[in-house]
Design an enzyme around this catalytic site. Structure first.
Site, mmCIF file in Angstrom:
data_model
loop_
_atom_site.group_PDB
_atom_site.id
_atom_site.type_symbol
_atom_site.label_atom_id
_atom_site.label_comp_id
_atom_site.label_asym_id
_atom_site.label_seq_id
_atom_site.Cartn_x
_atom_site.Cartn_y
_atom_site.Cartn_z
ATOM 1 N N ASP A 43 -8.255 0.589 -1.678
ATOM 2 C CA ASP A 43 -8.173 0.458 -0.228
ATOM 3 C C ASP A 43 -9.309 1.227 0.454
ATOM 4 O O ASP A 43 -9.971 2.077 -0.163
ATOM 5 C CB ASP A 43 -6.805 1.014 0.219
ATOM 6 C CG ASP A 43 -6.308 0.411 1.512
ATOM 7 O OD1 ASP A 43 -7.096 -0.226 2.225
ATOM 8 O OD2 ASP A 43 -5.109 0.598 1.822
ATOM 9 N N ASP A 66 -3.464 -7.485 6.335
ATOM 10 C CA ASP A 66 -2.174 -6.790 6.457
ATOM 11 C C ASP A 66 -1.158 -7.659 7.175
ATOM 12 O O ASP A 66 0.029 -7.342 7.187
ATOM 13 C CB ASP A 66 -2.350 -5.484 7.249
ATOM 14 C CG ASP A 66 -2.755 -4.337 6.342
ATOM 15 O OD1 ASP A 66 -2.675 -4.490 5.111
ATOM 16 O OD2 ASP A 66 -3.150 -3.284 6.877
HETATM 17 C C1 DGJ Z 1 -3.659 -0.483 4.246
HETATM 18 C C2 DGJ Z 1 -3.404 -1.657 3.344
HETATM 19 O O1 DGJ Z 1 -3.961 -2.811 3.889
HETATM 20 C C3 DGJ Z 1 -1.919 -1.793 3.108
HETATM 21 O O2 DGJ Z 1 -1.662 -2.914 2.320
HETATM 22 C C4 DGJ Z 1 -1.408 -0.547 2.458
HETATM 23 O O3 DGJ Z 1 -1.949 -0.407 1.181
HETATM 24 C C5 DGJ Z 1 -1.736 0.657 3.312
HETATM 25 N N1 DGJ Z 1 -3.132 0.717 3.647
HETATM 26 C C6 DGJ Z 1 -1.336 1.931 2.621
HETATM 27 O O4 DGJ Z 1 -1.744 3.042 3.294
#
Ligand code: DGJ
Length: 734
Positions: free
Chosen positions: A479, A549
């Site tokens: 991430d 997301d």
């Molecule tokens: C952002 C990501 O896009 C989510 O899927 C998740 O992993 C969160 N960060 C976790 O902090």
């Protein structure tokens, strides 16, 4: 496929029989652009296509030839300073302060295959007969620097890959102030520009606007490619549709700051260029040093947007993505994020894992919160060792318990970041990107680590490698949740500060390279607050990326539709999440959510322990369906059938390369009363074959399905709801 060189006319013609790319050495020794598009027969000279003109106010470079003006001629890699008054592709500053340069062709080399780009992601070949490469070396006497334009034409893909290498052979330090990857001058402006733009949770929306005089640009200055604009643009004719007309696609294989732009000049010549964003970029090139730009990929199709996307899908899936997982159907996973967020311990996760194993899920992904003091988003980033309170027997102990259930194990990392509340920051407060004289901005309580420093990359790499070894994980979600601000490295001297953005991303690539090499069987999924770094550079290391997301089924249709302009289905992470959805609070049926997510790498992201038995049974059926069809879904030929950006419906399909099987997805966003009759014309089927269409059970000819269409009108027994989706499975009758 071939690269023809015509000595007399000093012209190069790259062609694979379907596309042609033609350039020449102009009379002043600089390269001129002649043509890019559908293949034309080779000839000794295309010089008649070079148009000279005498225009008032245009500078010229031979005293007796006012018609020879760099401002009028179509160029391959334009500079600024001696005649061309449009935007340049590069700029080299000498010690005198001058940026006037005259790089003239000195040599060329034609070779089979495709050379690697040092430290950078790029398309590749697996054997030398897959591509031919032209390297055109230009040299500037005053700076004693060379500039090599590299062009690769592929046998199987209608694409040309370009990059540029600068080398300082002299004794003075030069500064590269601009170094784009590619530039092409088209002779007219009868184009529309397509871009994929948006922001967090609505990434890559398709936007189409006419070209007009002046500059239209998309860019990122955030340190990552970003959700605001993808590093891609297409130029299409006004009449181009999904399935007809000319489309040129330009894509940058890079994950940092970029610029992609079109410039229409006073004579309607359209210049398109893309590369590293020149703002915040300045690269000292000391004697003996070289600099290589990222790769730009230019695609041509005369069969509309679908043809263009098809080339990108095939090229990027098979000759950009790499590694063990490139060609393998992807595991069906459960991700802990929307199931538990930060609120978990090992026992709670084991409950989730048991349910996951019961419904046939294969991989358990432990998202944020497993390490250091990370029980919320204020602490722990940087401390990549397991939290003993949450995992008394370590990640290894947890992974072993999962294995007993038949589940593989994967975990989340955000290796480029640090919280102030962490062991790492307390030990090395100077390891972050910041200007020591300014307030360091925060996003989500975190700072960006200075990946321009190899010791930082090595430190983080050692911790991640240890966690991978201890847990024997088979999957990593990588991430990246903030942009770079106050861009400055305390480890670099003043004249190197313009290198930080690019060095940063080179550091990220080097860590990816190390980990993918040390752990070749681990599947990497890239992520950046969802799809904020969903770009070809990432795809080279991580064959799949978390698309967004936003897991609301209907909004996901738009996001996946836009993403498919460049990226293959096998690269799109897509999960079934809870209803009401956590981003929008919208309700949708479990089947609707799966109907969208099966057109991706597929998984679940919700608390299975809270679902009633009948929903668990439905999930078990979905998982079984996906296991049976995932090779088709992820590696079939993908066609867009109806655009959600043009109406309140969308449709797409994937067809096996032998046309024996297909799956069609149809989505209606607002369900009207007294719905109209609807049909979708399919693509890619065998017109002479008959197909069994499920769930209707009808047998219908491929010709009929493609020419008359598949009926998507509502079945009478369907319950009313806000949005409606359908999934059809077609199999060829013997
Ligand atoms: C952002 C990501 O896009 C989510 O899927 C998740 O992993 C969160 N960060 C976790 O902090």
């Amino acid at each position: 496929m071939s690269v023809f060189y015509h000595e007399e006319s000093r012209e190069f013609h790259l062609t694979n029989g379907r596309i042609s790319y033609i350039l020449s050495i102009l009379d002043n020794g600089e390269p001129g652009h002649i043509y890019f598009g559908k293949a034309v027969r080779d000839r000794a000279s295309f010089a008649h296509l070079i148009e000279y003109s005498c225009r008032v106010m245009s500078p010229y470079c031979f005293p007796d030839r006012p018609s020879f003006s760099m401002d009028q001629l179509r160029q391959e890699y334009p500079n600024f300073g001696h005649g061309d008054l449009r935007e340049p592709a590069y700029s080299v500053r000498r010690e005198t302060g001058s940026t006037v340069s005259e790089f003239r062709c000195r040599s060329h080399r034609i070779s089979r295959g495709k050379p690697k780009l040092p430290g950078l992601p790029a398309t590749y070949t697996e054997s030398d007969d897959e591509a031919d490469t032209l390297e055109l070396e230009l040299f500037d006497e005053k700076t004693q620097a060379s500039l090599t334009l590299t062009y690769t034409i592929f046998r199987d893909f209608d694409a040309v890959a370009r990059s540029v290498r600068f080398e300082n052979h002299g004794t003075q330090t030069l500064v590269l102030e601009r170094a784009m990857s590619a530039s092409i001058d088209f002779p007219d402006k009868d184009f529309e520009m397509i871009r994929l733009s948006g922001t967090w949770a609505r990434e890559r929306a398709v936007q189409r606007t006419a070209l007009s005089g002046g500059i239209q640009r998309i860019y990122s200055r955030r340190g990552c490619s970003s959700a605001v604009h993808n590093p891609f643009l297409a130029l299409v004719r006004p009449e181009t549709t999904e399935y007809s007309g000319e489309a040129y696609g330009f894509s940058l294989v890079y994950s940092g700051n970029f610029l992609a732009q079109t410039e229409v000049d006073a004579f309607d010549v359209s210049r398109v260029m893309l590369g590293i964003h020149p703002d915040g970029f300045s690269w000292p090139l000391r004697p003996g040093e070289s600099f290589t730009t990222p790769e730009a990929v230019a695609v041509y199709s005369d069969s509309g947007l679908s043809g263009m996307s098809g080339v990108f899908h095939h090229l990027y899936r098979s000759r950009l993505a790499r590694g063990t997982w490139r060609d393998r159907p992807r595991p069906i996973l459960i991700n802990s994020w929307e199931a538990a967020y930060f609120d978990f311990d090992e026992e709670k996760l084991m409950d989730l894992a048991r349910r996951a194993a019961d419904v046939g899920i294969e991989l358990f992904v432990l998202d944020d919160g497993w390490f250091g003091a990370r029980t919320n988003d204020c602490a722990g980033l940087g401390d990549w060792w397991y939290n003993k309170e949450r995992f008394p027997n370590g990640l290894g102990g947890f992974a072993r318990r999962l294995k007993e259930l038949g589940l593989d194990f994967g975990f989340w990392i955000e290796p480029e970041m640090v919280n102030a509340d962490s062991e790492l920051y307390r030990a090395h407060p100077d390891w972050i990107i910041r200007d020591p004289d300014r307030f360091p901005s925060l996003t989500r309580n975190q700072y960006v680590l200075d990946y321009s420093r190899p010791e930082v990359v090595a430190y983080i790499g050692d911790l991640i490698a240890a966690a991978l070894r201890e847990s024997k994980a088979t999957y990593i979600k990588w991430d990246m949740n903030r942009s770079i601000t106050e861009c400055f490295s305390t480890a670099l001297p003043p004249d190197e500060q313009g290198t930080v953005y690019h060095r940063y991303i080179l550091g990220v690539y080097s860590l990816y390279e190390r980990l993918t090499r040390e752990f070749p069987n681990v599947l990497f999924e890239s992520c950046a607050s969802g799809g904020s770094r969903f770009d070809p550079g990432m795809l080279y290391y991580a064959p799949q990326g978390w698309t967004s997301d936003n897991t609301d089924a209907m909004q996901r249709v738009e996001i996946q539709y836009g993403t498919s302009f460049v990226y293959p289905v096998s690269s799109m992470g897509a999960h079934v999440s809870a209803s009401p959805n956590h981003q929008l609070q919208r309700r949708s049926s479990l089947s609707a959510r799966a109907d969208v997510a099966v057109f991706g790498t597929f998984g679940y992201e919700l608390d299975l322990t809270k679902l009633p038995q009948e929903e668990l049974c439905e999930i078990a059926e979905q998982v079984a369906w996906m296991k049976q069809h995932r090779a088709l879904m992820q590696f079939g030929d993908f066609y867009r059938l109806r655009s959600p950006f043009e109406c309140a419906e969308a449709a797409w399909m994937t067809v096996s390369p032998d046309a024996r099987e297909a799956v069609v997805g149809w989505y209606r966003f607002r369900q009207p009363a007294s719905g109209k009759f609807t049909r979708v014309r399919l693509r890619g089927l065998d017109p002479d074959a008959d197909y069994l269409v499920q769930p209707s059970g009808l047998v219908i000819g491929g010709d009929e399905l493609m020419r008359i269409g598949l009926s998507t009108s509502d079945l009478p027994d369907e319950a009313p709801c806000d949005c409606k989706t359908k999934r059809f499975y077609l199999s060829m009758k013997e």
